[in-house]
Design an enzyme around this catalytic site. Sequence first.
Site, PDB file in Angstrom:
ATOM      1  N   CYS A  28       0.134  -1.865   0.018  1.00 20.27           N
ATOM      2  CA  CYS A  28       0.281  -0.186  -0.124  1.00 20.27           C
ATOM      3  C   CYS A  28       1.280   1.055  -0.063  1.00 20.27           C
ATOM      4  CB  CYS A  28      -1.150  -0.301   1.261  1.00 20.27           C
ATOM      5  SG  CYS A  28      -1.583  -1.385   1.604  1.00 20.27           S
TER       6      CYS A  28
ATOM      7  N   ASP B  42      -4.242  -8.704   8.342  1.00 25.56           N
ATOM      8  CA  ASP B  42      -3.043  -8.472   9.309  1.00 25.56           C
ATOM      9  C   ASP B  42      -2.904  -7.264   9.783  1.00 25.56           C
ATOM     10  OD1 ASP B  42      -3.090  -7.766   6.383  1.00 25.56           O
ATOM     11  OD2 ASP B  42      -0.563  -7.534   7.242  1.00 25.56           O
TER      12      ASP B  42
ATOM     13  N   VAL C 104      13.209 -11.521 -16.967  1.00 26.91           N
ATOM     14  CA  VAL C 104      13.389 -11.013 -18.457  1.00 26.91           C
ATOM     15  C   VAL C 104      14.371 -11.797 -19.188  1.00 26.91           C
ATOM     16  CG1 VAL C 104      14.676  -8.631 -18.922  1.00 26.91           C
ATOM     17  CG2 VAL C 104      13.389  -8.888 -16.551  1.00 26.91           C
TER      18      VAL C 104
END
EC number: 6.3.5.4
Length: 657
Positions: free
Chosen positions: A2, A98, A288
Amino acid sequence: MCGVAGILAGGLDGSSRERAICSMVSTLNHRGPDGWGIYCGVEMALGHTRLSIVDLQGGHQPMMSDRYVISYNGEIYNHIELRGDLEKKGVVFSTTSDTEVALKAFEVYGAEAFSLFNGQFAMLIWDRREKELVVARDRYGIRPLYVLEHEGGWYFSSEIKAFDTLSGYRRTMDMQALFEHALLWNTMGDSTVYNKIRSVSAGTYERFTTQGRASVHRYYEIGESCGVSPATLEEAGEALEELLLDSVRLRLRSDVPVGAYLSGGIDSSVITHLTSLWNRDRFKTFSVAFEDAEFDESFFQKEMVSRINSDHLALEVGYRHIDEHFLDAVYHFERPVFRTAGVPLFMLSEKVRENGIKVVLTGEGADEILCGYDSFKELKLLEFWGRDPASKMRPLLIKKLYPHLRHYSNPRQYGLMKMYYEGFLKEYDNELSGLNIRAGNNRILSNYFHKDYPLTFEKDRLIETARQVVPDNFSTWTLLQKNQFMEMKTLLSGYLLSSQGDRMSLAHGVEGRYPFLDHRVVEALFYFKDRFKLRGFSQKYLLGKTYGHHLPDAIINRPKKPYTAPDLKSFFHGGGLSEQAAHFLSEDVVREYGVFDETMVGRLVAKFNRGMPAEVGYRDNMLITFILSCQMTHHWARNPKKDPLDPAAMTVRIDDR
């Protein structure tokens, strides 16, 4: 993962503070594209953007209890166990998130809760009763948290760009700090390259009142436990297996699918192997692949994919892709970088998100805790040679330092190499440890800074700065332990986890999880015998011995090669400097930004406009990448993006005024 933001006190009225917190949150939308929320009190405002991973419906933030409000970025992997302990104490939960565990743990244990968390986090916890804000960061600085003091108020954010939205504020660089960053790939302590902006130190929490910062407390430091090494390599391998397997188990906890990055090296291969043991379903892996064979590791990636039978996606990257995406990647770096390695990861995270994955496990941290960096080999050579400086045989080991670099084994280059390393024989065992060589390589940058800044390479000053961050027992450690500490404090937390970890994955709303950075793993391996980690010049020896029978021979037996991407070649493709790079390195723009000397930059550019040599060394790659990214960093500081919030995506609005 976040994004978090906060505003404490200051000269703002309630409505102005609410507008300011919304503006800050808007710049963090990429970190949490699944929703956003705010809390507005009389003295405090908190903001949050959410990446929904655990308890998709009930974990919205900011989250408030009777006394506290939390805005939290991260994951507490042992939240199930902590929830059980708290329930035994009579704590009642209303969600399975959590976030609520973190909030209730703080209510019960206070700041001691941070030591109980196995995770990666940056937290803002507002005490509504005592009018006190507690800010905390995880043990190794995996998740970022910045602080700005501005016009009598304190501002907090997951990313520096949020401060660009504040009225009357403009981001400017601290040139001395920038030079320190240029030398060490990071600034020491809690400083950043920007004036007035600092970073909350890893393993610490701070208390703020409406009058300002009240106190700083360290709850963790690397190497402060009393660890004991296993007696044998076999016992060490068994301990590593047990710890790492459980670390992966915890990091697979999620209410959304979890994938993994697979580079082709041993670190990510071990993590994908362990993931396959816990995950019975076919899981997704991502990698990649480079058009340039010098950088491409797709052969090794395919070998591992065949072994674990994952659903694999490889993103092919060429010079032009790196050039085209560099400016946007720098926006998320928020600082100058020294190589382009983060750009392919920036591109890859976008593909990961497009494929429905929000969480990936990666191999970061293994090099620091298992002596995988070249700096460990160099220190071992210097220590061995330093016992007999007159020896003609000992310095011959220089030829074996880098098997993947041809000029190290070239007899015609040996004299120059010997002279270079000989210069460090008397100064490799100070507080800088392996950073002595890094700073020595990068000191050439002082020639490129604008002459208005009297920036000179002062080794004594750097050593004194390092002394302020090392713990009291630093002198009792081995040379390799000292370097483990310094690499984790500089290269890992301030550079790799930023420019290749947190920022690049969360630029597209993807959370990276790092099993090697479980504190139980780090603490145990810190005390393992040096020879278990670096046997001769064989790096991460214990890892190869422990997992060799689980991985393809091609991966186990390949020479150690760091993950890199084309640097200078990405900007000089097609016979000259690319249009975008040419703009930022032009005489007019260099003069306008005022950081570098336009004549020196012009000479550097002209050197490669005449043609690209067959082999480009570290120094030229570093110079171009650092100077160009610094110019682009200035561009974003002067031209911040404006990303309006979607009102329909608001999930929480708490008015506590």
